[in-house]
Design a protein around this motif. Structure first.
Motif, short mmCIF file in Angstrom:
data_model
loop_
_atom_site.label_atom_id
_atom_site.label_comp_id
_atom_site.label_asym_id
_atom_site.label_seq_id
_atom_site.Cartn_x
_atom_site.Cartn_y
_atom_site.Cartn_z
N THR A 49 -28.55 59.60 33.51
CA THR A 49 -28.31 58.72 32.44
C THR A 49 -29.68 57.94 32.08
O THR A 49 -29.85 57.54 30.93
CB THR A 49 -27.31 57.60 32.95
OG1 THR A 49 -26.17 58.55 33.13
CG2 THR A 49 -27.01 56.51 31.87
N ILE A 50 -30.40 57.50 33.15
CA ILE A 50 -31.64 56.67 32.75
C ILE A 50 -32.69 57.52 32.15
O ILE A 50 -33.34 57.03 31.13
CB ILE A 50 -32.08 56.09 34.28
CG1 ILE A 50 -31.25 54.89 34.71
CG2 ILE A 50 -33.56 55.43 33.87
CD1 ILE A 50 -31.56 54.45 36.19
N GLU A 53 -32.01 58.07 28.56
CA GLU A 53 -32.13 57.04 27.58
C GLU A 53 -33.60 56.56 27.39
O GLU A 53 -34.06 55.87 26.51
CB GLU A 53 -31.62 55.68 27.99
CG GLU A 53 -29.94 56.01 27.99
CD GLU A 53 -29.40 56.20 26.65
OE1 GLU A 53 -29.99 55.64 25.56
OE2 GLU A 53 -28.51 57.01 26.38
N VAL A 77 -27.40 51.22 28.85
CA VAL A 77 -26.86 52.22 29.56
C VAL A 77 -25.34 51.78 29.47
O VAL A 77 -25.23 50.77 29.63
CB VAL A 77 -27.28 52.14 31.05
CG1 VAL A 77 -26.44 53.07 31.80
CG2 VAL A 77 -28.82 52.63 31.16
N SER A 84 -21.22 48.74 28.73
CA SER A 84 -22.55 48.97 28.26
C SER A 84 -23.58 47.91 28.71
O SER A 84 -23.03 46.57 28.38
CB SER A 84 -22.51 49.23 26.77
OG SER A 84 -23.96 49.69 26.44
#
Length: 113
Positions: A49-50, A53, A77, A84
């Motif tokens: 996820t990191i 982004e 995130v 979020s």
């Protein structure tokens, strides 16, 4: 400051975010935030996820220490929980290298993007 060309985010760093609990007043409970609040079920999911982004274009120079140049990047995130949050990530580029290595990620206290 050095210009990083790519990111490096070892799974051990994501495991630290996923498993690390600290004593009260010692920087917050990383495990509670990433597991209970955001709903992530594995360190691999946090890492993916990191990395999805963050980009080299949003890295901002922060400071320098004896090892290299520190950068920060703010990302949005959305966790498995549906929540979020704006996250501040920290990266280091060691002297004479061009790799931004993951240091940590914490919820940004200033709110949304």
């Amino acid at each position: 400051m050095a210009s990083p060309k790519r990111f490096e985010f070892p799974i051990a760093k994501a495991e630290y975010l996923f498993n690390r609990a600290t004593e009260p007043g010692q920087g917050g409970d990383k495990r509670k935030f990433w597991r209970d609040v955001m709903g992530f079920e594995s360190p691999e999911a946090i890492r993916e996820t990191i990395l999805a982004e963050v980009s080299l274009e949003i890295l901002q120079p922060q400071s320098q220490n004896e090892q290299g140049e520190l950068y920060r990047a703010y990302i949005q995130v959305t966790g498995v929980s549906g929540l979020s949050r704006r996250i501040r990530t920290i990266w280091i580029v060691l002297f004479d290298e061009d790799v931004a290595r993951f240091v940590t990620a914490v919820p940004d206290r200033l709110g949304g993007l």
